[in-house]
Design an enzyme around this catalytic site. Structure first.
Site, mmCIF file in Angstrom:
data_model
loop_
_atom_site.group_PDB
_atom_site.id
_atom_site.type_symbol
_atom_site.label_atom_id
_atom_site.label_comp_id
_atom_site.label_asym_id
_atom_site.label_seq_id
_atom_site.Cartn_x
_atom_site.Cartn_y
_atom_site.Cartn_z
ATOM 1 C CB CYS A 239 12.227 6.293 0.234
ATOM 2 S SG CYS A 239 11.126 6.045 1.625
ATOM 3 C CG ASP B 273 8.804 -0.067 -1.310
ATOM 4 O OD1 ASP B 273 9.919 0.447 -1.160
ATOM 5 O OD2 ASP B 273 7.771 0.615 -1.496
ATOM 6 C CB ALA C 151 -0.897 -0.010 1.239
ATOM 7 N N PRO C 152 0.411 2.324 -0.654
ATOM 8 C CG PRO C 152 0.433 4.534 -1.452
ATOM 9 C CD PRO C 152 1.224 3.563 -0.632
ATOM 10 N N GLY D 174 1.572 2.086 -5.487
ATOM 11 C CA GLY D 174 2.313 2.658 -6.618
ATOM 12 C C GLY D 174 3.077 1.574 -7.375
#
Ligand code: SAH
Length: 395
Positions: free
Chosen positions: A329, A279, A211-212, A214
């Protein structure tokens, strides 16, 4: 170190973070990193949803609107629009303090809404006000749409109609091209991550922290909606967002699971995916623009430990010779290269080249890890980001 304290208080970044960067990159580079992080990217990337449209159509749409756009020379689904600024803000002795999220939105051109207001002393409706964050850093200027007490209390409504902001970042929310799911705003390295995974139509792909959505929806696009993606997230609210994104972008091959991805091996012992994307949550030190950074050394250590628990689960749901792409990130080696070292030493992975998949746009941090791709806000005009591609070498 004196310089650490000085930079930390000037930039409003925790001293632990400044210390680490000064030790690794030196003072000048630390300044350039932080200064880039405090501003938006100059080129803002958007992903064209090729399940619903093509790049030419989107380019024409923007041209007709008078928005300057550039294509990427290698990736057909990537386009860029430009941000502008910094602009000079007028001053005012009437001040509205906004919370971090609201202040960062205003900084990029948004209006200020009541839920984002922390304090607005002596402000009357109609006053011209300066909007600042909790450290007093100015982000925007505008006209109060309600009295101060009201904006502090109300849970909704426009608090300040903003007229000047530090930067202008094009936003397409509300624009038909966004609402119809033709484009999805995503940073360039985030787009590259699904490319590095290189999913093929017909494969079984698990996205463990989806989520969300991408990257999930980009993976679907690369698979042309064929094959199967299992998209997992453990947060109920975020899964709702994920469902919305998937529906909006016309994705058909995703099964969404509201679940802790660490439980997947137990729940689905026979699950053997061709490819896995991990991720995970991270300290997000690379996310920009940010006005300040309060995360510290301990947050990095905790985050890295949590990511390893997810890496262990990833290794169990992947078939032999299957591909794991791991991305963050953030900029700390503990959450990036050192976690990859752990996956290699303890979990039976080997590091794979990303070059043959797509070309290498980032740079490596360490000599021994040349195949791991890093992005720096100052040198790449992207958020700080990390991408690893691994192959599982055992059953
Ligand atoms: N890949 C997403 C962004 C992921 S952010 C995208 O490209 O849009 C990290 C996500 O991990 C958050 O949504 C968080 O809810 C989720 N998460 C954290 N711990 C998790 C766990 N143990 N299992 C599944 N999801 C988890």
């Amino acid at each position: 170190m004196d310089v650490v304290r000085r930079l930390s208080s000037a930039y409003k970044f925790h001293a632990d973070i400044i210390r680490r960067w000064v030790e690794r990159y030196g003072i000048l580079r630390t300044k350039s990193l932080v200064e880039a992080l405090k501003t938006p990217c100059k080129r803002i990337s958007l992903r064209v949803n090729l399940l619903k449209t093509d790049t030419d159509h989107v380019l024409r749409y923007f041209e007709e609107k008078g928005v300057r756009v550039h294509c990427h020379d290698k990736l057909e689904e990537v386009i860029f629009v430009e941000s502008r600024g910094p602009f000079k803000l007028p001053t005012s002795d009437k001040v509205v303090i906004a919370d971090k999220m609201a202040a960062e939105s205003v900084m990029m051109g948004a209006h200020l809404f009541a839920p984002g207001v922390v304090k607005a002393e002596n402000v009357r409706k109609g006053d011209e006000v300066l909007i600042v964050d909790k450290y007093g850093q100015p982000v925007g200027y505008g006209v109060a749409e309600m009295d101060g007490e009201e904006m502090e209390k109300r849970r909704e409504g426009l608090a300040v109609r903003v007229t000047v902001t530090l930067f202008k970042v094009p936003s397409f929310r509300g624009d038909p091209i966004f609402e119809e799911g033709y484009i999805y705003p995503q940073s360039f390295p985030a787009i590259l991550t699904s490319r590095v995974l290189d999913p093929r139509p017909g494969e079984l792909v698990v996205d463990m922290c989806a989520a969300p959505g991408g990257k999930t929806t980009h993976i679907a696009q690369l698979m042309r909606n064929e094959g199967q993606i299992i998209a997992v997230d453990r947060s109920k609210n975020k899964v709702k967002k994920l469902q919305e994104t998937v529906a909006k972008l016309g994705v058909k091959n995703v099964k969404i699971l509201l679940e802790d991805a660490r439980r997947l091996p137990k729940l689905y012992p026979s699950l053997k995916a061709d490819k896995v994307l991990l991720d995970p949550p991270c300290t997000a030190l690379g996310v920009r623009p940010k006005l300040f950074e309060n995360r510290n050394e301990k947050d990095i250590i905790n985050s890295a430990a949590y990511q390893r628990t997810l890496l262990r689960a990833a290794s169990k749901i992947l078939k032999k010779d299957g591909v794991l792409v791991y991305s963050t990130c953030t900029l700390s080696p503990e959450e990036n290269e050192l976690n990859i070292k752990y996956a290699v030493d303890e979990l039976g992975f080997k590091v794979d080249d990303q070059m043959h998949v797509y070309g290498f746009f980032g740079e490596p941090l360490l000599k021994d890890y040349r195949k791991l791709q890093r992005f720096y806000p100052d040198s790449h005009d992207t958020p700080g980001f990390f991408i690893a591609r691994l192959i599982k070498t055992r059953d």
